[in-house]
Design a protein around this motif. Structure first.
Motif, PDB file in Angstrom:
ATOM      1  N   GLY A  13      -0.200   7.426   2.015  1.00  0.00           N
ATOM      2  CA  GLY A  13      -1.108   8.514   1.749  1.00  0.00           C
ATOM      3  C   GLY A  13      -2.328   8.116   0.943  1.00  0.00           C
ATOM      4  O   GLY A  13      -3.159   8.973   0.615  1.00  0.00           O
ATOM      5  N   GLN A  14      -2.467   6.870   0.577  1.00  0.00           N
ATOM      6  CA  GLN A  14      -3.643   6.401  -0.169  1.00  0.00           C
ATOM      7  C   GLN A  14      -4.466   5.445   0.678  1.00  0.00           C
ATOM      8  O   GLN A  14      -3.928   4.781   1.563  1.00  0.00           O
ATOM      9  CB  GLN A  14      -3.207   5.717  -1.471  1.00  0.00           C
ATOM     10  CG  GLN A  14      -2.482   6.612  -2.455  1.00  0.00           C
ATOM     11  CD  GLN A  14      -2.194   5.908  -3.733  1.00  0.00           C
ATOM     12  OE1 GLN A  14      -2.630   4.772  -3.948  1.00  0.00           O
ATOM     13  NE2 GLN A  14      -1.441   6.573  -4.619  1.00  0.00           N
ATOM     14  N   GLY A  15      -5.723   5.367   0.393  1.00  0.00           N
ATOM     15  CA  GLY A  15      -6.597   4.489   1.134  1.00  0.00           C
ATOM     16  C   GLY A  15      -6.469   3.032   0.694  1.00  0.00           C
ATOM     17  O   GLY A  15      -5.784   2.728  -0.294  1.00  0.00           O
ATOM     18  N   VAL A  16      -7.149   2.197   1.400  1.00  0.00           N
ATOM     19  CA  VAL A  16      -7.117   0.771   1.106  1.00  0.00           C
ATOM     20  C   VAL A  16      -8.345   0.401   0.335  1.00  0.00           C
ATOM     21  O   VAL A  16      -9.476   0.767   0.688  1.00  0.00           O
ATOM     22  CB  VAL A  16      -7.040  -0.046   2.414  1.00  0.00           C
ATOM     23  CG1 VAL A  16      -7.039  -1.528   2.107  1.00  0.00           C
ATOM     24  CG2 VAL A  16      -5.804   0.330   3.210  1.00  0.00           C
ATOM     25  N   GLU A  17      -8.177  -0.345  -0.752  1.00  0.00           N
ATOM     26  CA  GLU A  17      -9.297  -0.817  -1.565  1.00  0.00           C
ATOM     27  C   GLU A  17      -9.715  -2.182  -1.062  1.00  0.00           C
ATOM     28  O   GLU A  17      -8.900  -3.113  -0.992  1.00  0.00           O
ATOM     29  CB  GLU A  17      -8.883  -0.909  -3.038  1.00  0.00           C
ATOM     30  CG  GLU A  17      -8.568   0.429  -3.660  1.00  0.00           C
ATOM     31  CD  GLU A  17      -8.222   0.295  -5.131  1.00  0.00           C
ATOM     32  OE1 GLU A  17      -8.228  -0.870  -5.593  1.00  0.00           O
ATOM     33  OE2 GLU A  17      -7.940   1.290  -5.778  1.00  0.00           O
ATOM     34  N   GLN A  35       0.832  -1.185   0.000  1.00  0.00           N
ATOM     35  CA  GLN A  35       0.000   0.000   0.000  1.00  0.00           C
ATOM     36  C   GLN A  35       0.881   1.256   0.000  1.00  0.00           C
ATOM     37  O   GLN A  35       1.713   1.441   0.887  1.00  0.00           O
ATOM     38  CB  GLN A  35      -0.892   0.011   1.253  1.00  0.00           C
ATOM     39  CG  GLN A  35      -1.848   1.169   1.330  1.00  0.00           C
ATOM     40  CD  GLN A  35      -2.878   1.129   0.222  1.00  0.00           C
ATOM     41  OE1 GLN A  35      -3.241   0.033  -0.238  1.00  0.00           O
ATOM     42  NE2 GLN A  35      -3.338   2.287  -0.222  1.00  0.00           N
ATOM     43  N   PRO A  36       0.686   2.111  -0.997  1.00  0.00           N
ATOM     44  CA  PRO A  36       1.445   3.375  -1.028  1.00  0.00           C
ATOM     45  C   PRO A  36       1.044   4.267   0.144  1.00  0.00           C
ATOM     46  O   PRO A  36      -0.078   4.230   0.652  1.00  0.00           O
ATOM     47  CB  PRO A  36       1.061   4.007  -2.384  1.00  0.00           C
ATOM     48  CG  PRO A  36       0.519   2.861  -3.178  1.00  0.00           C
ATOM     49  CD  PRO A  36      -0.099   1.921  -2.215  1.00  0.00           C
TER      50      PRO A  36
END
Length: 203
Positions: free
Chosen positions: A198-202, A195-196
């Motif tokens: 600053g991005q949310g989790v899908e 997971q990058p």
């Protein structure tokens, strides 16, 4: 003399309590009479020197009867308020019964101290100085070890048969699949995600 008196006392109470067990209308009273019969039968076993059987009667049968008593209370519609109301009325009878049981214990201990009743010779040639429990263990695990193992196997088969016969399929109940749980691998249960930041989790 005391052995004969204790024998007739215990035997008479066994007969009376067994009669009351099958003639009592209240199932709770019937179970209590049956427990009394078991206790006095254990006293008879003590008189003949079979203290191991007496212990089994008290531990196994009375314990099983206590479980049976719980099942009777759970399965039947018994009015507990009425039972509590009759507690004071039956209190003198209960005290008299407790005193009678205590007197029986005293008589039984006195008869056992005076010596057991010799009814017959032992079934196997074992030293008479060996206690009954030790002699029973020597017989079970030496001469009759295969019969003892077969009896245990028969009891195991009976237990498994009872479980199989009473097993019923019920709808709407989640069942555990042990084979599927054992065969499950880590890749089927978890998923690694890079997971990058600053991005949310899908999901």
């Amino acid at each position: 003399m005391i052995q004969a008196f204790a024998f007739y006392l215990f035997a008479g109470i066994v007969v009376v309590s067994a009669t009351m067990t099958i003639s009592a209308r209240n199932p709770v009273h019937s179970v209590l009479w049956l427990i009394l019969a078991f206790f006095n039968a254990a006293g008879l076993m003590v008189l003949v020197g079979a203290e191991f059987i007496a212990m089994l009667l008290v531990i196994v049968y009375v314990g099983a009867v206590a479980v049976l008593f719980l099942f009777v209370v759970m399965m039947l519609d018994i009015d507990f308020a009425e039972l509590r109301a009759g507690f004071v009325r039956y209190l003198p009878l209960g005290l008299a019964l407790a005193i009678a049981l205590a007197a029986e214990l005293i008589v039984g201990v006195g008869a056992w101290s005076a010596g057991g009743i010799e009814l017959a010779q032992r079934a196997a040639p074992i030293d008479p100085a060996v206690p009954n429990i030790e002699a029973l263990g020597q017989l079970l695990y030496s001469r009759y070890v295969f019969v003892f193992e077969v009896a245990g196997l028969v009891l195991l088969v009976a237990m498994i048969g009872a479980i199989v016969l009473t097993h019923r399929e019920r709808t709407g109940v989640l069942r555990q699949n042990v084979t599927q749980q054992v065969r499950r691998r880590a890749k089927d249960a978890i998923r690694k995600v890079d997971q990058p930041v600053g991005q949310g989790v899908e999901l």
